[in-house]
Write an enzyme that holds these catalytic residues in place. Sequence first.
Site, mmCIF file in Angstrom:
data_model
loop_
_atom_site.group_PDB
_atom_site.id
_atom_site.type_symbol
_atom_site.label_atom_id
_atom_site.label_comp_id
_atom_site.label_asym_id
_atom_site.label_seq_id
_atom_site.Cartn_x
_atom_site.Cartn_y
_atom_site.Cartn_z
ATOM 1 N N ASP A 27 0.848 -1.183 0.000
ATOM 2 C CA ASP A 27 0.000 0.000 0.000
ATOM 3 C C ASP A 27 0.886 1.236 0.000
ATOM 4 O OD1 ASP A 27 -2.484 1.558 0.580
ATOM 5 O OD2 ASP A 27 -3.209 -0.388 1.286
ATOM 6 N N GLU A 87 -6.382 3.909 -5.749
ATOM 7 C CA GLU A 87 -7.668 4.082 -5.075
ATOM 8 C C GLU A 87 -8.217 5.442 -5.499
ATOM 9 O OE1 GLU A 87 -9.810 4.195 -0.681
ATOM 10 O OE2 GLU A 87 -7.989 5.316 -1.062
ATOM 11 N N HIS A 101 -11.038 -3.222 3.474
ATOM 12 C CA HIS A 101 -10.948 -2.880 4.900
ATOM 13 C C HIS A 101 -11.747 -1.626 5.261
ATOM 14 C CE1 HIS A 101 -8.191 -0.394 2.725
ATOM 15 N NE2 HIS A 101 -8.030 0.390 3.787
ATOM 16 N N ASP A 102 -12.358 -0.977 4.273
ATOM 17 C CA ASP A 102 -13.137 0.230 4.535
ATOM 18 C C ASP A 102 -14.640 -0.009 4.431
ATOM 19 O OD1 ASP A 102 -10.833 1.796 4.796
ATOM 20 O OD2 ASP A 102 -10.776 2.267 2.657
ATOM 21 N N ASP A 104 -3.018 4.678 -2.290
ATOM 22 C CA ASP A 104 -4.070 5.203 -1.425
ATOM 23 C C ASP A 104 -4.533 6.610 -1.816
ATOM 24 O OD1 ASP A 104 -5.409 4.706 1.286
ATOM 25 O OD2 ASP A 104 -4.471 6.647 1.665
HETATM 26 C C1 GLC Z 1 -7.967 5.145 2.130
HETATM 27 C C2 GLC Z 1 -7.825 3.886 2.951
HETATM 28 C C3 GLC Z 1 -8.420 4.122 4.296
HETATM 29 C C4 GLC Z 1 -7.700 5.255 4.963
HETATM 30 C C5 GLC Z 1 -7.673 6.513 4.082
HETATM 31 C C6 GLC Z 1 -6.666 7.502 4.557
HETATM 32 O O1 GLC Z 1 -9.291 5.433 1.839
HETATM 33 O O2 GLC Z 1 -8.366 2.792 2.286
HETATM 34 O O3 GLC Z 1 -8.395 2.981 5.097
HETATM 35 O O4 GLC Z 1 -8.302 5.561 6.180
HETATM 36 O O5 GLC Z 1 -7.332 6.224 2.745
HETATM 37 O O6 GLC Z 1 -5.362 7.067 4.296
#
Ligand code: GLC
Length: 543
Positions: free
Chosen positions: A98, A249, A318-319, A194
């Site tokens: 990540d 992402e 995980h979100d 991310d």
């Molecule tokens: C992304 C991650 C999440 C995190 C956020 C801030 O959305 O998937 O888990 O809290 O970024 O880094």
Amino acid sequence: MKKTWWKEAVVYQIYPRSFNDSNGDGIGDLNGVTEKLDYLDELGINIIWICPMYKSPNVDNGYDISDYQAIMEEMGTMEDFERLLEEVHKRGMRLIIDLVINHTSDQHPWFVESRSSKDSTKRDWYVWRDQQTNWECIFGGPAWTFDPKSNQYYLHIFTKNQVDLNWENEDMRKAVYEMIRWWLDKGVDGFRVDAINHIKKEYSDMPNPKNLPYVPAWEKFTEVEGLQEMLAELKEKAFSGYDIVTVGEANSVKSHDMEQWISEHEGKFNMIFHREALEAASDEVNGGLDVEDLREVLDRWQKAAHGVAWNSLYLENHDRPRTVSIWGNDRDYWFESATALGCMYFFMQGTPFIYQGQEIGMTNAPFDDIDMYNDIETKNMYRYNRKEGIPHEDLMKIIKTISRDHARTPMQWNSRKYGGFSTAEPWLAVNPNYKWLNVEAQKDDPKSIWSYYKKMIHLRQNWDVLVYGTTNLTDSGCPDVYAYVREDRYTKMLIASNLSERPCTWNTPYDAELLLTNYEKRVKGVLQPYEACIYFMKKEIYG
Ligand code: GLC
Ligand code: CA
């Protein structure tokens, strides 16, 4: 389309804190992941994506990095990481990590230096202003925090401990690229990047007719004009020259904009995670699934990407809460709905991702007490809304459906104490259903969710058409049935999943041969509640 390893792969996402604890401190770690590589190999996984394992104060469980080139103490050491990578490669699998580069922790030496004085050489590596804008941050509260020592505000779009890097600063960008290439030289096989749709900002106030103290401000830090040029540089200076896979992402991206992100001719990433389908298909607060909306969006993405770009396919991460709990029925049709949902997304064009525990149908946690939750987003949401007078019961109802902690409860390996995750009390409670819902109970059972996933993975890896064929919806005559055909010159496959509890009329095509289903007994002319079928269709080839 060009054939590549990551198009033919199935990816497994690991949230290392919750996966497997090797040293009995209640926290999952890298050696814990290494111990389970044979498990993943047996399931048929090709690529592992591991969530942040870098040094971090863990305000947001590793998404607040204080040293990009060191491992978080609870997770192990750099040697442990290197061993993990080596063991992954030994098994013919790949490992992606990540990359959190929209922000760092406020404990990162870069930020410590930056905040030390207005004249710091790293002052401009972050965003400092005399005046704040009226933005609300993504996890609630204001997006700016005042630093009394240097008398200015700094920007943070997540929490105040996740400080946004200033991507306008060239020295900062160079340092980030160098760090990325350092990991590539170590041999990692790519990155999940991310929050990458947020790195460019437009610093102006939001309209504020109600005169709120701060206002949701997505458009000021999401896909802002000029972002694509930044991403192009990132690709060229950090990613190019390596045989890797990159997955951005970019939750906000819509299908009509997809080409600049992921097309083979101008894309900046190999794939992205978008949320268009997940958002369209479901009421965020109450759960539930609208199959027609889901179909509309997913089909649009399939069509837009075919021959041009590559999709990522996922239901969980995980979100997000557990799919079987919000879109399926984890009480009366637990097995059926978990497998039908899996079948629906798994055979589209794109690379499927499985989130840890999804392969055994893990469910949302029944935590009633706010103190049982750990997630900073959940806690902030609770705190800010309580302040505004929203009743405790109303908030708990939402949290029990959507908290990110539902995906973060420890992996359920067996029926021993703490689900076999650890010998000590875990950092987040194990879902009490571990006694019957666990890997050990399913692995040797041919009728389990685990075995179904294994068969789906096997099918994908053995039929070229399921990777590279065209995808077309087929009308089943029933709104809750998601049915589509994959086809290439030689082969045709039909995938049909009933995503509801209502039986649907369904006439199996006369020349179809059933390859896989989640029901032991078929009923003629009907798809039973959450019944899913994959058929091989005879194909006549002319010429
Ligand atoms: C992304 C991650 C999440 C995190 C956020 C801030 O959305 O998937 O888990 O809290 O970024 O880094
Ligand atoms: Ca541990």
